[in-house]
Design an enzyme around this catalytic site. Structure first.
Site, short mmCIF file in Angstrom:
data_model
loop_
_atom_site.label_atom_id
_atom_site.label_comp_id
_atom_site.label_asym_id
_atom_site.label_seq_id
_atom_site.Cartn_x
_atom_site.Cartn_y
_atom_site.Cartn_z
N LYS A 76 0.88 -1.18 0.00
CA LYS A 76 0.00 0.00 0.00
C LYS A 76 0.91 1.22 0.00
CE LYS A 76 -1.85 3.03 1.99
NZ LYS A 76 -1.71 4.47 1.63
N GLU A 125 9.66 1.48 10.78
CA GLU A 125 10.71 2.47 10.48
C GLU A 125 10.02 3.82 10.53
OE1 GLU A 125 13.76 1.60 10.13
OE2 GLU A 125 13.71 -0.51 9.59
N CYS A 142 13.86 10.92 5.92
CA CYS A 142 13.84 10.64 7.36
C CYS A 142 15.23 10.79 7.97
CB CYS A 142 13.30 9.24 7.61
SG CYS A 142 14.19 7.98 6.67
#
Ligand code: NDP
Length: 474
Positions: free
Chosen positions: A172, A247, A281
């Site tokens: 997804k 994560e 990130c």
């Protein structure tokens, strides 16, 4: 462009017929419609994946490897159109998508395709009593949820090990950046990966994503995204005893000592602050500089930041493209205002660019301490703070003054100090005198609220398999 879910080897609309518009953030124009999937669509995809699992998990590793390598070749063949799709979908500079996103997707498939050829398992002999050997078996259907910042890069980081290990999967992607996942599904078919091994369901996280994380026939979830979403995923997955890899967000320190190579530290800090509009990130959003060089560092960082070209992502000279959405741009600009309210100085940038699209001038903020919201909350945009510190102990104290623990950079020529500081910072990855140098074999993940578990190399293959001990009487 109208794209469908990829289920059992075929593209299909959402059962409800509902769609979502996909907007190019650099032009504010709708470029595609995607299915607004719900639990019924996820159920179809999981069923297709379950059907494909027995044959795929029984396929010899050498054959799985061959098919994944073929897929890597096809991604490489289509590097240019894929990079363009990624840029138009996310707003990132085309030059970065060419250099970083798509090559890394190729590398991910090649890495895991070949890793499974060299994997081995342990045996434990208890002489005279027993021989134990460990089997690592695929679990079934992997649920894979990925964010919008590095769409194909992160999705392939999950799909490649999941299917290399013999699982089938339902992915997804973020509904903000669905296009390269759609193309990847096509390429998987072209590579000859059997129908149902890779399924892609598009839609909103709190609907399609939630249906996937709570599906009883999905025994493992690999999720990359924000920390709050990670908590929601864990809430769904934990009572169902799913294997879970999270994560999550980061607020990474970039620690510069006075003895550092200043040219290198400044040049790399510009990248680690603003690459991909700061939407990585691993970006170093909190820069801590030893007090004796603080002012000169800020001066040079500001000058280099002002030299960055913000503009049309398709222009080869562009360094910084558009933020992914209007809502995200408003969030980022909101934090610049918070910085002002907290008494910070905006040394450069922090304003919306006067043109169509969600462009923000890269921003350097000084004068704020570790407790300020701007140093505590993940902004995930082109905004960086610079704060002075005094001595090694305080550098570590400042670096650790956050609930996050994803990564850090340390700049120093003192080898002993580099090792001490690296050991003392609570995070999953420390770079010394560099940033974003990624060896795919190394463990990757976060401490504290940046995640649970590790991916990367054999850690990924272990996550996507279950260890079983077989004990044979001597
Ligand atoms: P989100 O957490 O908003 O979304 C991540 C994915 O989860 C999207 O596909 C999203 O779908 C989906 N999702 C949302 N709600 C749910 C739910 N309730 N159940 C299941 N799935 C859901 O993150 P962003 O997309 O905004 O990405 C940015 C974040 O990702 C930052 O915090 C960043 O630090 C983090 N990140 C972490 C990395 C790491 O390796 N640690 C790497 C890259 C990013 P939808 O888009 O439809 O909401």
């Amino acid at each position: 462009m109208k794209i469908g879910n990829f289920i059992g080897g075929a593209f299909v609309a959402a059962r409800s017929g509902a769609t979502i518009e996909d907007v190019n953030p650099a032009t504010e124009e709708t470029i595609a419609t995607i299915p607004d999937s719900n639990a019924a669509d996820v159920d179809d995809a999981v069923r297709a994946a379950r059907l494909a699992f027995p044959a795929w998990s029984g396929t010899p590793a050498a054959e799985r490897s061959r098919l994944l390598l073929k897929l890597a070749d096809l991604i490489e063949r289509d590097l240019e159109p894929l990079a363009r799709l990624e840029s138009e979908d996310s707003g990132k500079a085309l030059s970065l998508a060419r250099r970083l996103d798509i090559p890394r997707a190729v590398a991910n498939f090649r890495f895991f395709a070949t890793a499974i050829l060299h994997d081995s398992t342990e045996a434990h002999v208890d002489a005279g009593l027993s021989l134990n050997y460990t089997m690592r078996q695929p679990l079934g259907v992997a649920g894979l949820i990925s964010p919008w910042n590095l769409p194909l890069y992160l999705l392939s980081w999950k799909i490649a090990p999941a299917i290399a290990a013999g699982n089938s999967c339902v992915a997804k992607p973020s509904e903000l950046t669905p296009l390269t996942a759609n193309r990847l599904a096509e390429l998987a078919g072209e590579a000859g990966i059997p129908a149902g091994v890779v399924n892609v369901v598009h839609g909103y996280g709190n609907k399609a994503g939630r249906a996937l994380t709570s599906h009883d026939d999905v025994p493992m979830i690999s999720f990359t995204g924000g920390t709050a979403t990670g908590a929601a995923v864990a809430t769904n997955a934990a009572p169902r005893f799913k294997k879970l890899s999270l994560e999550l967000g980061g607020k990474n320190p970039n620690v510069v000592f006075a003895d550092a190579d200043l040219d290198e530290a400044v040049a790399t800090s510009v990248r680690s602050s603003f690459w991909n509009q700061g939407e990585i990130c691993l970006c170093g959003s909190r820069i801590f500089v030893e007090r004796s060089i603080h002012d000169v560092f800020v001066e040079r960082l500001v000058a280099a930041t002002r030299a960055l070209r913000v503009g049309d992502p398709l222009d080869p000279d562009t360094d910084i493209g558009a933020l992914v959405s209007e809502a995200h741009m408003r969030k980022v600009l909101g934090y610049v205002q918070v910085a002002r309210d907290e008494g910070g100085t905006i040394a450069t940038g922090g304003t919306r660019v006067d043109r169509k699209g969600y462009f923000v001038e890269p921003c350097v903020i000084t004068g704020l301490g570790c407790d300020c919201r701007v140093l505590q909350e993940e902004i995930f945009g082109p905004v960086v703070t610079v704060t002075p510190f005094d001595g090694e102990a305080q550098s570590v104290e400042f670096a650790n003054a956050t609930r996050y623990g994803l990564s850090a950079s340390v700049w120093t020529r003192d080898l002993g100090r580099a090792h001490r500081v690296a050991a003392a910072i609570d995070c999953g990855t420390v770079w010394v005198n560099c940033w974003l140098v990624r060896d795919l074999r190394v463990p990757f993940g976060g401490m504290k609220e940046s995640g649970v578990g590790r991916e990367g190399g054999f850690e990924s293959l272990r996550f996507f398999s279950e260890a079983k001990n077989v004990c044979v009487k001597w």
